[in-house]
Write a protein that holds these residues in place. Structure first.
Motif, PDB file in Angstrom:
ATOM      1  N   ALA A 113     -10.210   3.052   4.425  1.00 12.91           N
ATOM      2  CA  ALA A 113     -11.387   3.739   4.952  1.00 12.91           C
ATOM      3  C   ALA A 113     -11.549   3.493   6.451  1.00 12.91           C
ATOM      4  CB  ALA A 113     -12.632   3.272   4.199  1.00 12.91           C
ATOM      5  N   VAL A 114     -11.245   2.276   6.888  1.00 12.36           N
ATOM      6  CA  VAL A 114     -11.333   1.963   8.323  1.00 12.36           C
ATOM      7  C   VAL A 114     -10.284   2.751   9.105  1.00 12.36           C
ATOM      8  CG1 VAL A 114     -10.995   0.149  10.038  1.00 12.36           C
ATOM      9  CG2 VAL A 114     -12.337  -0.308   7.983  1.00 12.36           C
ATOM     10  N   ILE A 115      -9.053   2.742   8.611  1.00 11.20           N
ATOM     11  CA  ILE A 115      -7.973   3.444   9.312  1.00 11.20           C
ATOM     12  C   ILE A 115      -8.249   4.942   9.374  1.00 11.20           C
ATOM     13  CG2 ILE A 115      -5.510   4.034   9.200  1.00 11.20           C
ATOM     14  CD1 ILE A 115      -5.016   1.282   7.990  1.00 11.20           C
ATOM     15  N   ALA A 116      -8.837   5.482   8.321  1.00 10.17           N
ATOM     16  CA  ALA A 116      -9.105   6.926   8.261  1.00 10.17           C
ATOM     17  C   ALA A 116     -10.128   7.385   9.297  1.00 10.17           C
ATOM     18  CB  ALA A 116      -9.576   7.314   6.860  1.00 10.17           C
ATOM     19  N   ARG A 117     -10.842   6.457   9.938  1.00 11.23           N
ATOM     20  CA  ARG A 117     -11.835   6.830  10.945  1.00 11.23           C
ATOM     21  C   ARG A 117     -11.363   6.577  12.376  1.00 11.23           C
ATOM     22  NH1 ARG A 117     -15.212   4.098   7.165  1.00 11.23           N
ATOM     23  NH2 ARG A 117     -15.216   2.264   8.524  1.00 11.23           N
ATOM     24  N   LEU A 118     -10.168   6.019  12.538  1.00 13.30           N
ATOM     25  CA  LEU A 118      -9.696   5.649  13.872  1.00 13.30           C
ATOM     26  C   LEU A 118      -9.219   6.871  14.665  1.00 13.30           C
ATOM     27  CD1 LEU A 118      -7.630   2.432  13.016  1.00 13.30           C
ATOM     28  CD2 LEU A 118      -9.998   2.583  13.847  1.00 13.30           C
ATOM     29  N   GLU A 119      -9.507   6.856  15.944  1.00 13.62           N
ATOM     30  CA  GLU A 119      -8.950   7.864  16.854  1.00 13.62           C
ATOM     31  C   GLU A 119      -7.620   7.355  17.400  1.00 13.62           C
ATOM     32  OE1 GLU A 119     -10.163  10.856  17.185  1.00 13.62           O
ATOM     33  OE2 GLU A 119     -11.802  10.373  15.823  1.00 13.62           O
ATOM     34  N   TRP A 120      -6.971   8.162  18.225  1.00 10.13           N
ATOM     35  CA  TRP A 120      -5.598   7.879  18.632  1.00 10.13           C
ATOM     36  C   TRP A 120      -5.437   6.496  19.265  1.00 10.13           C
ATOM     37  CZ3 TRP A 120      -1.360   9.807  16.921  1.00 10.13           C
ATOM     38  CH2 TRP A 120      -1.292  11.143  16.505  1.00 10.13           C
ATOM     39  N   ALA A 121      -6.264   6.171  20.233  1.00  9.10           N
ATOM     40  CA  ALA A 121      -6.097   4.902  20.941  1.00  9.10           C
ATOM     41  C   ALA A 121      -6.290   3.713  20.008  1.00  9.10           C
ATOM     42  CB  ALA A 121      -7.075   4.834  22.111  1.00  9.10           C
ATOM     43  N   ALA A 122      -7.340   3.764  19.181  1.00  9.97           N
ATOM     44  CA  ALA A 122      -7.608   2.666  18.256  1.00  9.97           C
ATOM     45  C   ALA A 122      -6.544   2.576  17.173  1.00  9.97           C
ATOM     46  CB  ALA A 122      -8.987   2.841  17.625  1.00  9.97           C
ATOM     47  N   LEU A 123      -6.052   3.727  16.728  1.00  9.56           N
ATOM     48  CA  LEU A 123      -5.003   3.751  15.710  1.00  9.56           C
ATOM     49  C   LEU A 123      -3.714   3.135  16.251  1.00  9.56           C
ATOM     50  CD1 LEU A 123      -4.094   4.675  12.885  1.00  9.56           C
ATOM     51  CD2 LEU A 123      -3.448   6.867  13.917  1.00  9.56           C
ATOM     52  N   GLU A 124      -3.348   3.504  17.452  1.00  6.67           N
ATOM     53  CA  GLU A 124      -2.122   2.955  18.044  1.00  6.67           C
ATOM     54  C   GLU A 124      -2.247   1.449  18.271  1.00  6.67           C
ATOM     55  OE1 GLU A 124       1.035   4.026  21.639  1.00  6.67           O
ATOM     56  OE2 GLU A 124      -0.946   4.994  21.554  1.00  6.67           O
ATOM     57  N   GLN A 125      -3.414   1.020  18.687  1.00  4.09           N
ATOM     58  CA  GLN A 125      -3.635  -0.410  18.905  1.00  4.09           C
ATOM     59  C   GLN A 125      -3.559  -1.184  17.598  1.00  4.09           C
ATOM     60  OE1 GLN A 125      -7.352  -1.301  20.800  1.00  4.09           O
ATOM     61  NE2 GLN A 125      -6.990  -3.509  20.882  1.00  4.09           N
ATOM     62  N   ARG A 126      -4.116  -0.614  16.531  1.00  5.68           N
ATOM     63  CA  ARG A 126      -4.074  -1.294  15.234  1.00  5.68           C
ATOM     64  C   ARG A 126      -2.642  -1.395  14.724  1.00  5.68           C
ATOM     65  NH1 ARG A 126      -8.267  -2.047  10.671  1.00  5.68           N
ATOM     66  NH2 ARG A 126      -6.940  -2.803   8.994  1.00  5.68           N
ATOM     67  N   VAL A 127      -1.872  -0.335  14.879  1.00  8.01           N
ATOM     68  CA  VAL A 127      -0.471  -0.373  14.449  1.00  8.01           C
ATOM     69  C   VAL A 127       0.286  -1.432  15.240  1.00  8.01           C
ATOM     70  CG1 VAL A 127       1.696   0.909  14.422  1.00  8.01           C
ATOM     71  CG2 VAL A 127      -0.412   1.996  13.610  1.00  8.01           C
ATOM     72  N   ARG A 128       0.026  -1.516  16.528  1.00 10.10           N
ATOM     73  CA  ARG A 128       0.738  -2.468  17.381  1.00 10.10           C
ATOM     74  C   ARG A 128       0.485  -3.906  16.941  1.00 10.10           C
ATOM     75  NH1 ARG A 128      -1.522  -1.244  21.856  1.00 10.10           N
ATOM     76  NH2 ARG A 128      -0.075   0.462  22.345  1.00 10.10           N
ATOM     77  N   GLY A 129      -0.720  -4.199  16.477  1.00 13.09           N
ATOM     78  CA  GLY A 129      -1.038  -5.563  16.064  1.00 13.09           C
ATOM     79  C   GLY A 129      -1.029  -5.784  14.568  1.00 13.09           C
ATOM     80  N   CYS A 130      -0.486  -4.850  13.812  1.00 12.15           N
ATOM     81  CA  CYS A 130      -0.537  -4.930  12.341  1.00 12.15           C
ATOM     82  C   CYS A 130       0.289  -6.111  11.817  1.00 12.15           C
ATOM     83  CB  CYS A 130      -0.046  -3.628  11.721  1.00 12.15           C
ATOM     84  SG  CYS A 130      -0.108  -3.616   9.909  1.00 12.15           S
ATOM     85  N   THR A 131      -0.310  -6.864  10.899  1.00 14.61           N
ATOM     86  CA  THR A 131       0.381  -7.963  10.208  1.00 14.61           C
ATOM     87  C   THR A 131       0.131  -7.887   8.703  1.00 14.61           C
ATOM     88  OG1 THR A 131      -1.531  -9.422  10.558  1.00 14.61           O
ATOM     89  CG2 THR A 131       0.238  -9.496  12.206  1.00 14.61           C
ATOM     90  N   ASP A 132      -0.028  -6.671   8.182  1.00 15.66           N
ATOM     91  CA  ASP A 132      -0.423  -6.498   6.795  1.00 15.66           C
ATOM     92  C   ASP A 132       0.726  -6.590   5.802  1.00 15.66           C
ATOM     93  OD1 ASP A 132      -3.054  -6.242   7.505  1.00 15.66           O
ATOM     94  OD2 ASP A 132      -2.982  -4.067   7.694  1.00 15.66           O
ATOM     95  N   CYS A 133       1.947  -6.672   6.275  1.00 16.06           N
ATOM     96  CA  CYS A 133       3.078  -6.890   5.373  1.00 16.06           C
ATOM     97  C   CYS A 133       4.099  -7.773   6.083  1.00 16.06           C
ATOM     98  CB  CYS A 133       3.705  -5.571   4.894  1.00 16.06           C
ATOM     99  SG  CYS A 133       4.793  -4.770   6.088  1.00 16.06           S
ATOM    100  N   GLN A 134       5.112  -8.184   5.353  1.00 20.64           N
ATOM    101  CA  GLN A 134       6.080  -9.152   5.864  1.00 20.64           C
ATOM    102  C   GLN A 134       6.965  -8.608   6.984  1.00 20.64           C
ATOM    103  OE1 GLN A 134       8.718 -10.139   2.644  1.00 20.64           O
ATOM    104  NE2 GLN A 134       9.143  -7.999   2.134  1.00 20.64           N
ATOM    105  N   LEU A 135       7.014  -7.306   7.170  1.00 17.10           N
ATOM    106  CA  LEU A 135       7.883  -6.743   8.204  1.00 17.10           C
ATOM    107  C   LEU A 135       7.458  -7.159   9.613  1.00 17.10           C
ATOM    108  CD1 LEU A 135       8.551  -3.100   6.898  1.00 17.10           C
ATOM    109  CD2 LEU A 135       9.977  -5.144   6.681  1.00 17.10           C
ATOM    110  N   CYS A 136       6.214  -7.587   9.764  1.00 17.58           N
ATOM    111  CA  CYS A 136       5.742  -7.969  11.093  1.00 17.58           C
ATOM    112  C   CYS A 136       6.475  -9.190  11.626  1.00 17.58           C
ATOM    113  CB  CYS A 136       4.238  -8.229  11.065  1.00 17.58           C
ATOM    114  SG  CYS A 136       3.756  -9.675  10.081  1.00 17.58           S
ATOM    115  N   HIS A 137       7.041 -10.003  10.736  1.00 12.96           N
ATOM    116  CA  HIS A 137       7.688 -11.246  11.166  1.00 12.96           C
ATOM    117  C   HIS A 137       9.058 -11.012  11.811  1.00 12.96           C
ATOM    118  CE1 HIS A 137       4.516 -13.374   9.134  1.00 12.96           C
ATOM    119  NE2 HIS A 137       4.818 -12.808   7.981  1.00 12.96           N
TER     120      HIS A 137
END
Length: 304
Positions: A113-137
């Motif tokens: 629900a949070v992601i579905a409300r993000l605009e481009w800048a906030a969405l890109e920033q969230r993806v850049r800092g995402c640690t929601d799965c093991q691939l971030c390591h």
């Protein structure tokens, strides 16, 4: 037990000591005095015995009186013992957290629900800092996507490879060059009238196939990108991307040649450019897919 032994026990005298030999009497003591002393000792013993008997009887009567009083006051010995014991200190109440019936599902819904409300800048920033799965390591950087954010064409691939992880852009290297040539054949160009993204935003180690949990964590990002762009056509590149986006296990060979739909947007499936580099014979089929996509886009434009 004799009466004598009993009164000695009441008086607290454990043993009766008897001299083995009578001590020698001084010469000055008369025999008659000795006899008188013996008689006096016998009388004293009788008095002591009689006194002890009375004390034993009185003790027995007192004990009976105590037992009777005990029975009246505390008929339940167990409850009396409880009352006599000091009260244990009151234990502080511990607040127990109420666990939701489906905490994981609730967290997932809230996140989406949070992601579905993000605009481009906030969405890109969230993806850049995402640690929601093991691939971030293991990533060097995330690969958000590239291109025109108001494009009518959107291309969706599987996941970043080694070159994409280093450069932070999808479809680079030899596969990227082939894709650029394919786009030019239908009048498109990277960054001008098409947006290119991947199902996953991080590179899987060794370019392995993504795990279902990894796809589930990244899917809300792609869904939001599609919602923001609102393309007229989606071209899916490769088996994995097609099966993930369309939620199917149908082989890519059967998905090709048919127009599918995602959230009301027409979808055309074709081969991944990296696959085409290894299988040159399927380039002709890929061209057929692009021609179908161009026709679908044209019809969508006519309806608009």
């Amino acid at each position: 037990m004799s009466r004598r032994a009993r009164f000695l026990e009441v008086l607290g005298i454990a043993d009766e000591w008897v001299l083995r030999r009578a001590p020698l009497l001084p010469e000055a003591v008369e025999p008659s005095a000795v006899a008188a002393l013996a008689e006096a000792s016998a009388d004293d013993a009788a008095v002591i015995e009689d006194t002890a008997s009375r004390e034993v009887a009185q003790a027995a009567m007192a004990e009976a009186s105590v037992e009777a009083a005990w029975a009246e006051v505390a008929p339940d010995a167990g409850s009396l013992q409880t009352d006599m014991e000091p009260a244990a200190p009151a234990q502080p109440e511990v607040a127990v957290a109420r666990i939701p019936a489906e905490p994981v599902l609730a967290d997932t819904d809230a996140r989406e629900a949070v992601i579905a409300r993000l605009e481009w800048a906030a969405l890109e920033q969230r993806v850049r800092g995402c640690t929601d799965c093991q691939l971030c390591h293991g990533r060097t950087q995330t690969v958000f996507g590239v291109g025109d954010r108001q494009a009518e064409w959107m291309l969706v691939g599987e996941a970043p490879g080694e070159n994409e992880d280093l450069q932070g852009e999808p479809f680079v290297g030899q596969a990227g060059k082939l894709l650029d040539n394919m786009l030019a054949a239908v009048g498109l160009a990277r960054g001008r009238n098409v947006f290119i993204a991947n199902v996953l935003k991080c590179r899987p180690p060794g370019n392995r196939n993504p795990e279902p949990e990894e796809v589930a964590q990244c899917e809300p990002y792609l869904r939001r990108q599609i919602a923001l762009i609102q393309p007229k056509l989606i071209v899916v590149l490769g088996r994995f991307a097609a099966q993930s986006l369309l939620r199917t296990t149908t082989p890519i060979g059967k998905l090709r040649g048919t127009v599918h739909s995602y959230e009301g947007i027409p979808v055309v499936v074709t081969y991944h450019p990296a696959y085409l580099l290894r299988t040159l014979s399927d380039k002709a089929r890929a061209w057929e897919d692009l021609c179908l996509a161009r026709e679908v886009h044209a019809r969508a434009g006519a309806k608009a």
